[in-house]
Design a protein around this motif. Structure first.
Motif, mmCIF file in Angstrom:
data_model
loop_
_atom_site.group_PDB
_atom_site.id
_atom_site.type_symbol
_atom_site.label_atom_id
_atom_site.label_comp_id
_atom_site.label_asym_id
_atom_site.label_seq_id
_atom_site.Cartn_x
_atom_site.Cartn_y
_atom_site.Cartn_z
ATOM 1 N N SER A 1 56.076 11.882 30.880
ATOM 2 C CA SER A 1 55.201 13.053 30.814
ATOM 3 C C SER A 1 55.969 14.325 30.500
ATOM 4 N N PRO B 1 51.201 9.264 39.361
ATOM 5 C CA PRO B 1 52.435 9.878 39.862
ATOM 6 C C PRO B 1 52.194 11.343 40.221
ATOM 7 N N MET B 2 52.644 11.749 41.410
ATOM 8 C CA MET B 2 52.409 13.139 41.831
ATOM 9 C C MET B 2 53.640 13.722 42.509
ATOM 10 N N PHE B 3 54.049 14.882 41.989
ATOM 11 C CA PHE B 3 55.210 15.602 42.498
ATOM 12 C C PHE B 3 55.022 15.921 43.983
ATOM 13 N N GLY C 1 43.979 16.725 38.291
ATOM 14 C CA GLY C 1 44.854 17.401 39.234
ATOM 15 C C GLY C 1 46.200 17.679 38.598
ATOM 16 N N SER D 1 38.122 15.843 41.031
ATOM 17 C CA SER D 1 37.853 14.655 41.859
ATOM 18 C C SER D 1 37.988 14.948 43.354
ATOM 19 N N ASN E 1 57.638 7.341 36.839
ATOM 20 C CA ASN E 1 57.243 8.372 35.876
ATOM 21 C C ASN E 1 58.464 9.228 35.566
ATOM 22 N N GLY F 1 44.518 10.315 41.071
ATOM 23 C CA GLY F 1 45.588 11.088 41.679
ATOM 24 C C GLY F 1 45.140 11.691 42.987
ATOM 25 N N THR F 2 44.273 12.696 42.879
ATOM 26 C CA THR F 2 43.822 13.462 44.040
ATOM 27 C C THR F 2 43.354 12.572 45.202
ATOM 28 N N TYR G 1 43.719 6.605 35.927
ATOM 29 C CA TYR G 1 44.499 7.201 37.011
ATOM 30 C C TYR G 1 43.543 7.617 38.126
HETATM 31 C C1 LIG Z 1 49.941 17.422 43.354
HETATM 32 C C2 LIG Z 1 50.025 16.794 42.010
HETATM 33 C C3 LIG Z 1 51.256 16.551 41.437
HETATM 34 C C4 LIG Z 1 51.344 15.939 40.180
HETATM 35 N N1 LIG Z 1 52.584 15.648 39.687
HETATM 36 C C5 LIG Z 1 52.684 14.936 38.516
HETATM 37 C C6 LIG Z 1 53.953 14.490 38.051
HETATM 38 O O1 LIG Z 1 54.993 14.727 38.658
HETATM 39 N N2 LIG Z 1 53.983 13.784 36.892
HETATM 40 C C7 LIG Z 1 52.844 13.500 36.181
HETATM 41 O O2 LIG Z 1 52.922 12.841 35.138
HETATM 42 N N3 LIG Z 1 51.627 13.902 36.606
HETATM 43 C C8 LIG Z 1 51.530 14.595 37.765
HETATM 44 N N4 LIG Z 1 50.287 14.956 38.243
HETATM 45 C C9 LIG Z 1 49.086 14.570 37.484
HETATM 46 C C10 LIG Z 1 48.573 13.192 37.955
HETATM 47 O O3 LIG Z 1 49.508 12.198 37.629
HETATM 48 C C11 LIG Z 1 47.222 12.849 37.312
HETATM 49 O O4 LIG Z 1 47.225 13.093 35.938
HETATM 50 C C12 LIG Z 1 46.040 13.593 37.922
HETATM 51 O O5 LIG Z 1 46.177 13.654 39.317
HETATM 52 C C13 LIG Z 1 44.724 12.904 37.554
HETATM 53 O O6 LIG Z 1 43.612 13.644 37.997
HETATM 54 P P1 LIG Z 1 42.891 13.412 39.423
HETATM 55 O O7 LIG Z 1 43.769 14.074 40.417
HETATM 56 O O8 LIG Z 1 41.581 14.075 39.253
HETATM 57 O O9 LIG Z 1 42.769 11.946 39.664
HETATM 58 C C14 LIG Z 1 50.170 15.586 39.482
HETATM 59 C C15 LIG Z 1 48.920 15.837 40.067
HETATM 60 C C16 LIG Z 1 48.841 16.418 41.314
HETATM 61 C C17 LIG Z 1 47.490 16.636 41.935
#
Ligand SMILES: Cc1cc2nc3c(=O)[nH]c(=O)nc-3n(C[C@H](O)[C@H](O)[C@H](O)COP(=O)(O)O)c2cc1C
Length: 325
Positions: free
Chosen positions: A110, A21-23, A157, A294, A82, A206-207, A204
């Motif tokens: 979270s 999940p990413m904002f 991330g 990543s 999330n 994300g990036t 997960y």
């Molecule tokens: C731009 C962005 C926004 C994020 N927003 C959230 C969020 O709203 N809720 C959450 O639980 N994690 C959030 N995360 C964390 C990701 O869910 C995740 O833990 C992370 O991207 C994993 O690392 P990786 O990017 O190296 O794969 C966000 C990460 C990024 C890069």
């Protein structure tokens, strides 16, 4: 226990993977594309402007995944909203009510304890995975009754963890035999396979999913990830008050010096998380972008179909290599 809880999803998954999940990044298109490709799709409920929109998003996702299941004779991977359980999320109870009404199968909490939302979600049949960044918080989440844990590790991330993944996973496996999801540093299928060898059930990414055609990220953000490596990631508390991994070039583009940022949380930009707000000041997340280590694994902007196919091939190559060793 770990195997039992995930058994209900296993034949719907092509990889042991959650599109994190990413904002401002994960929306309906990314979530649906992930689920159709056998990857658990996710989005923070705060990406919807208001609770009514969350209701509409979930309705849309469910219809599209049902159509996919009808056409393929097989259910898609589950959708996993999330919930930000931090007290600053004024919509928590309303959003929770929508998730209960839609009978979602899996929820990730979270930025806080999952305790306040566990009972209603369990009563509705949902599994709840709690995102944690320390061994103490992992112990507390397990004691509160979380079904699974997302271990936020160094290099992730967004708002990152700080523990080394090898240490964190092995320490938590010492007291928890339920599902563990590794968050941070999964840049390809090789890393995903390694996470399983370490003792994780899922991981997960994300990036990597930011740089997909289906993500809601700005095209310049996607290209910056392609052009950057792990060396371009800055760990800083300047923007959110918490340790966050940010892309140095995006800080420079906003007219700030990444090597001379003010103290913790001192930069007065984007204090609100109102995704509808548009004003000229640069805002964290909207104009100053985040990426994990990543980022080194992002080599192009792909469709989710292609990213998942590529990850499957890497995962299979890693599995074969481990077997030969
Ligand atoms: C731009 C962005 C926004 C994020 N927003 C959230 C969020 O709203 N809720 C959450 O639980 N994690 C959030 N995360 C964390 C990701 O869910 C995740 O833990 C992370 O991207 C994993 O690392 P990786 O990017 O190296 O794969 C966000 C990460 C990024 C890069």
């Amino acid at each position: 226990m770990s195997a039992d809880l995930l058994a209900r999803f296993r034949d719907r998954l092509r990889l042991p993977l959650i599109a994190a999940p990413m904002f401002l990044v994960s929306g309906v298109e990314l979530a649906v594309a992930a689920c159709r490709n056998g990857v658990i799709g996710s989005f923070p409920t705060v990406n919807c402007r208001e609770t009514e929109q969350l209701d509409a998003w979930l309705g849309d996702i469910e219809r599209r995944l049902q159509a996919h299941a009808d056409a393929n004779g097989k259910a898609a991977a589950p959708i996993c909203p999330n919930l930000i359980v931090h007290r600053s999320n004024a919509r928590l109870q309303q959003d929770l009510a929508v998730l209960l009404r839609h009978k979602v199968e899996l929820v990730i909490t979270s930025v806080g304890s999952p305790a306040p939302v566990l009972a209603p979600l369990h009563d509705a049949g949902a599994l709840v995975f709690a995102d944690v960044a320390s061994i103490r918080h992992a112990e507390r989440a397990v004691a509160a009754g979380a079904d699974g844990l997302v271990l936020l590790t160094a290099g992730a991330g967004g708002q990152t963890g700080w523990l080394n993944p090898f240490v964190f996973v092995r320490a938590v496996r010492g007291f928890f035999d339920g599902p563990i999801v590794l968050a941070g540093g999964i840049s390809d299928g090789h890393a995903l396979r390694a996470a399983q060898a370490l003792g994780c059930d899922l991981a997960y990414m994300g990036t990597k999913f930011i740089a997909t055609r289906e993500s809601m990220a700005d095209a310049r953000y996607k290209q910056m990830l392609v052009d950057s490596s792990a060396d371009d990631i800055l760990l800083t508390t300047a923007f959110t008050g918490l340790q966050t991994n940010m892309l140095r070039p995006s800080i420079e583009a906003a007219g700030l010096d990444p090597d001379d940022l003010p103290a913790r949380g001192a930069i007065d930009i984007g204090k609100d998380i109102d995704i509808g707000a548009r004003e000229s000041r640069p805002k964290r997340w909207r104009d100053i972008w985040s990426g994990g280590h990543s980022t080194s694994g992002v080599t192009g902007v792909l469709g989710v179909d292609d990213l998942v196919a590529q990850t499957v091939a890497e995962y299979e190559a890693a599995s074969a290599r481990v077997q030969l060793a």
